[in-house]
Design a protein around this motif. Structure first.
Motif, PDB file in Angstrom:
ATOM      1  N   ARG A 136       0.841  -1.204   0.000  1.00  0.00           N
ATOM      2  CA  ARG A 136       0.000   0.000   0.000  1.00  0.00           C
ATOM      3  C   ARG A 136       0.874   1.251   0.000  1.00  0.00           C
ATOM      4  NH1 ARG A 136      -5.218  -1.568   1.874  1.00  0.00           N
ATOM      5  NH2 ARG A 136      -5.170  -3.595   2.915  1.00  0.00           N
ATOM      6  N   ASN A 137       0.303   2.314  -0.545  1.00  0.00           N
ATOM      7  CA  ASN A 137       0.979   3.605  -0.485  1.00  0.00           C
ATOM      8  C   ASN A 137       0.496   4.378   0.748  1.00  0.00           C
ATOM      9  OD1 ASN A 137      -1.526   4.762  -1.183  1.00  0.00           O
ATOM     10  ND2 ASN A 137      -0.956   4.997  -3.335  1.00  0.00           N
ATOM     11  N   GLN A 138       0.972   5.596   0.893  1.00  0.00           N
ATOM     12  CA  GLN A 138       0.652   6.402   2.069  1.00  0.00           C
ATOM     13  C   GLN A 138      -0.825   6.784   2.142  1.00  0.00           C
ATOM     14  OE1 GLN A 138       2.447   7.283  -0.518  1.00  0.00           O
ATOM     15  NE2 GLN A 138       1.665   9.243  -1.279  1.00  0.00           N
ATOM     16  N   ARG A 139      -1.572   6.622   1.060  1.00  0.00           N
ATOM     17  CA  ARG A 139      -3.010   6.883   1.051  1.00  0.00           C
ATOM     18  C   ARG A 139      -3.810   5.606   1.313  1.00  0.00           C
ATOM     19  NH1 ARG A 139      -0.540   9.538  -2.748  1.00  0.00           N
ATOM     20  NH2 ARG A 139      -1.032   8.046  -4.402  1.00  0.00           N
ATOM     21  N   ASN A 140      -3.097   4.537   1.681  1.00  0.00           N
ATOM     22  CA  ASN A 140      -3.697   3.235   1.956  1.00  0.00           C
ATOM     23  C   ASN A 140      -4.279   2.575   0.710  1.00  0.00           C
ATOM     24  OD1 ASN A 140      -3.923   1.278   3.988  1.00  0.00           O
ATOM     25  ND2 ASN A 140      -6.093   1.694   4.234  1.00  0.00           N
ATOM     26  N   GLU A 141      -3.848   3.027  -0.472  1.00  0.00           N
ATOM     27  CA  GLU A 141      -4.275   2.414  -1.729  1.00  0.00           C
ATOM     28  C   GLU A 141      -3.377   1.206  -2.000  1.00  0.00           C
ATOM     29  OE1 GLU A 141      -5.483   6.529  -4.081  1.00  0.00           O
ATOM     30  OE2 GLU A 141      -3.414   5.798  -4.161  1.00  0.00           O
ATOM     31  N   VAL A 142      -3.973   0.109  -2.436  1.00  0.00           N
ATOM     32  CA  VAL A 142      -3.196  -1.076  -2.779  1.00  0.00           C
ATOM     33  C   VAL A 142      -2.586  -0.859  -4.158  1.00  0.00           C
ATOM     34  CG1 VAL A 142      -3.272  -3.556  -3.245  1.00  0.00           C
ATOM     35  CG2 VAL A 142      -4.619  -2.602  -1.359  1.00  0.00           C
ATOM     36  N   VAL A 143      -1.247  -0.876  -4.216  1.00  0.00           N
ATOM     37  CA  VAL A 143      -0.543  -0.730  -5.493  1.00  0.00           C
ATOM     38  C   VAL A 143      -0.071  -2.084  -6.011  1.00  0.00           C
ATOM     39  CG1 VAL A 143       0.121   1.675  -5.087  1.00  0.00           C
ATOM     40  CG2 VAL A 143       1.669  -0.168  -4.383  1.00  0.00           C
ATOM     41  N   GLN A 144      -0.071  -3.074  -5.140  1.00  0.00           N
ATOM     42  CA  GLN A 144       0.261  -4.439  -5.563  1.00  0.00           C
ATOM     43  C   GLN A 144      -0.392  -5.430  -4.619  1.00  0.00           C
ATOM     44  OE1 GLN A 144       4.330  -5.789  -6.832  1.00  0.00           O
ATOM     45  NE2 GLN A 144       4.130  -7.003  -4.983  1.00  0.00           N
ATOM     46  N   SER A 145      -0.927  -6.481  -5.220  1.00  0.00           N
ATOM     47  CA  SER A 145      -1.465  -7.596  -4.456  1.00  0.00           C
ATOM     48  C   SER A 145      -0.730  -8.852  -4.924  1.00  0.00           C
ATOM     49  CB  SER A 145      -2.968  -7.745  -4.721  1.00  0.00           C
ATOM     50  OG  SER A 145      -3.464  -8.920  -4.118  1.00  0.00           O
ATOM     51  N   LEU A 146      -0.132  -9.534  -3.985  1.00  0.00           N
ATOM     52  CA  LEU A 146       0.613 -10.754  -4.296  1.00  0.00           C
ATOM     53  C   LEU A 146       0.115 -11.860  -3.380  1.00  0.00           C
ATOM     54  CD1 LEU A 146       3.045 -12.416  -5.455  1.00  0.00           C
ATOM     55  CD2 LEU A 146       4.406 -11.419  -3.598  1.00  0.00           C
ATOM     56  N   THR A 147      -0.336 -12.945  -3.975  1.00  0.00           N
ATOM     57  CA  THR A 147      -0.657 -14.139  -3.200  1.00  0.00           C
ATOM     58  C   THR A 147       0.405 -15.161  -3.578  1.00  0.00           C
ATOM     59  OG1 THR A 147      -3.008 -13.621  -3.194  1.00  0.00           O
ATOM     60  CG2 THR A 147      -2.389 -15.885  -2.657  1.00  0.00           C
ATOM     61  N   ALA A 148       1.257 -15.474  -2.608  1.00  0.00           N
ATOM     62  CA  ALA A 148       2.433 -16.303  -2.873  1.00  0.00           C
ATOM     63  C   ALA A 148       2.351 -17.638  -2.143  1.00  0.00           C
ATOM     64  CB  ALA A 148       3.694 -15.568  -2.431  1.00  0.00           C
ATOM     65  N   LYS A 149       2.797 -18.667  -2.822  1.00  0.00           N
ATOM     66  CA  LYS A 149       2.998 -19.976  -2.201  1.00  0.00           C
ATOM     67  C   LYS A 149       4.468 -20.028  -1.809  1.00  0.00           C
ATOM     68  CE  LYS A 149      -0.414 -22.101  -5.194  1.00  0.00           C
ATOM     69  NZ  LYS A 149      -0.631 -23.059  -6.284  1.00  0.00           N
ATOM     70  N   LEU A 150       4.707 -20.177  -0.523  1.00  0.00           N
ATOM     71  CA  LEU A 150       6.076 -20.123  -0.018  1.00  0.00           C
ATOM     72  C   LEU A 150       6.471 -21.429   0.638  1.00  0.00           C
ATOM     73  CD1 LEU A 150       5.874 -16.591   1.650  1.00  0.00           C
ATOM     74  CD2 LEU A 150       6.724 -17.162  -0.640  1.00  0.00           C
ATOM     75  N   ILE A 151       7.691 -21.860   0.366  1.00  0.00           N
ATOM     76  CA  ILE A 151       8.250 -23.051   1.013  1.00  0.00           C
ATOM     77  C   ILE A 151       8.875 -22.595   2.338  1.00  0.00           C
ATOM     78  CG2 ILE A 151       9.941 -24.913   0.834  1.00  0.00           C
ATOM     79  CD1 ILE A 151       9.633 -24.532  -2.280  1.00  0.00           C
ATOM     80  N   VAL A 152       8.403 -23.181   3.429  1.00  0.00           N
ATOM     81  CA  VAL A 152       8.863 -22.770   4.754  1.00  0.00           C
ATOM     82  C   VAL A 152       9.368 -23.995   5.510  1.00  0.00           C
ATOM     83  CG1 VAL A 152       8.220 -21.590   6.895  1.00  0.00           C
ATOM     84  CG2 VAL A 152       7.093 -20.956   4.746  1.00  0.00           C
ATOM     85  N   PRO A 153      10.577 -23.922   6.074  1.00  0.00           N
ATOM     86  CA  PRO A 153      11.096 -25.069   6.827  1.00  0.00           C
ATOM     87  C   PRO A 153      10.319 -25.299   8.120  1.00  0.00           C
ATOM     88  CG  PRO A 153      12.636 -23.231   6.945  1.00  0.00           C
ATOM     89  CD  PRO A 153      11.526 -22.814   6.052  1.00  0.00           C
ATOM     90  N   ARG A 154      10.302 -26.549   8.561  1.00  0.00           N
ATOM     91  CA  ARG A 154       9.693 -26.908   9.837  1.00  0.00           C
ATOM     92  C   ARG A 154      10.796 -27.022  10.877  1.00  0.00           C
ATOM     93  NH1 ARG A 154       5.222 -31.285   9.758  1.00  0.00           N
ATOM     94  NH2 ARG A 154       4.653 -29.988  11.538  1.00  0.00           N
ATOM     95  N   ARG A 155      10.403 -26.891  12.129  1.00  0.00           N
ATOM     96  CA  ARG A 155      11.357 -27.115  13.212  1.00  0.00           C
ATOM     97  C   ARG A 155      11.700 -28.598  13.232  1.00  0.00           C
ATOM     98  NH1 ARG A 155      12.209 -22.874  16.307  1.00  0.00           N
ATOM     99  NH2 ARG A 155      10.649 -21.232  16.361  1.00  0.00           N
ATOM    100  N   ILE A 156      12.969 -28.903  13.361  1.00  0.00           N
ATOM    101  CA  ILE A 156      13.403 -30.299  13.370  1.00  0.00           C
ATOM    102  C   ILE A 156      13.439 -30.771  14.812  1.00  0.00           C
ATOM    103  CG2 ILE A 156      15.252 -31.881  12.793  1.00  0.00           C
ATOM    104  CD1 ILE A 156      15.895 -30.002  10.459  1.00  0.00           C
ATOM    105  N   SER A 157      12.670 -31.807  15.110  1.00  0.00           N
ATOM    106  CA  SER A 157      12.634 -32.375  16.469  1.00  0.00           C
ATOM    107  C   SER A 157      13.783 -33.341  16.634  1.00  0.00           C
ATOM    108  CB  SER A 157      11.335 -33.120  16.709  1.00  0.00           C
ATOM    109  OG  SER A 157      10.249 -32.419  16.222  1.00  0.00           O
ATOM    110  N   THR A 158      14.366 -33.318  17.811  1.00  0.00           N
ATOM    111  CA  THR A 158      15.475 -34.267  18.076  1.00  0.00           C
ATOM    112  C   THR A 158      15.066 -35.238  19.146  1.00  0.00           C
ATOM    113  OG1 THR A 158      16.418 -32.691  19.633  1.00  0.00           O
ATOM    114  CG2 THR A 158      17.303 -32.713  17.385  1.00  0.00           C
TER     115      THR A 158
END
Length: 158
Positions: A136-158
């Motif tokens: 968003r810009n300073q007027r709260n207008e959306v200048v970009q909308s991105l819906t992303a699929k992200l690969i996120v690591p999990r905590r590894i249990s020991t």
């Protein structure tokens, strides 16, 4: 809903830490005419990104940043302060739209919201998070909308 403003650089979230509806807010970046033109000269040399006068007679009716410039700024804001994911921000696809142009003088900020969390069945060390990032810009207008699929690591249990 949890909103986190510019978390400490050392605080990183694993897939197991994320919750649907969780929000993150970046710091801001002010875009100026010189930045718009420099990016355009190198990556998107079209008149409405390069010349204030020529841009007046276009769909934009004035100088506008390239959508790809807005995307690059969004990425920088996400990496620096907006989406503190362990292992970095690793994309696996997504959808992007630019409903309003970014203009000289705009102060951009990104708010991200976790929409989906899916642990991998075949790779127990990671999963997929779907995150909507609204720039968003300073007027709260959306200048970009991105819906992303992200690969996120999990905590590894020991």
């Amino acid at each position: 809903m949890t909103t986190i403003d510019a978390p400490p650089r050392d605080e990183r979230f694993y897939l197991d830490d994320l919750r649907i509806g969780q929000r993150f807010t970046s710091s801001t970046h002010v875009v100026d005419e010189a930045q718009i033109m420099a990016f355009a000269r190198q990556f998107d040399p079209q008149p409405f990104h390069l010349d204030q006068e020529a841009a007046k007679d276009t769909l934009f009716e004035g100088l506008a940043a390239s959508g790809w410039h807005t995307a690059a700024i969004t990425m920088r804001l996400l990496v620096d302060s907006g989406l503190p994911l362990a292992g970095g921000i690793l994309g696996a696809g997504g959808e992007i739209a630019w409903p309003q142009p970014t203009r000289p003088g705009d102060a951009l900020q990104v708010e991200s919201e976790v929409l989906e969390i899916t642990p991998s069945r075949s790779r127990p060390d990671r999963g997929l998070a779907v995150v909507r990032c609204l720039t968003r810009n300073q007027r709260n207008e959306v200048v970009q909308s991105l819906t992303a699929k992200l690969i996120v690591p999990r905590r590894i249990s020991t």
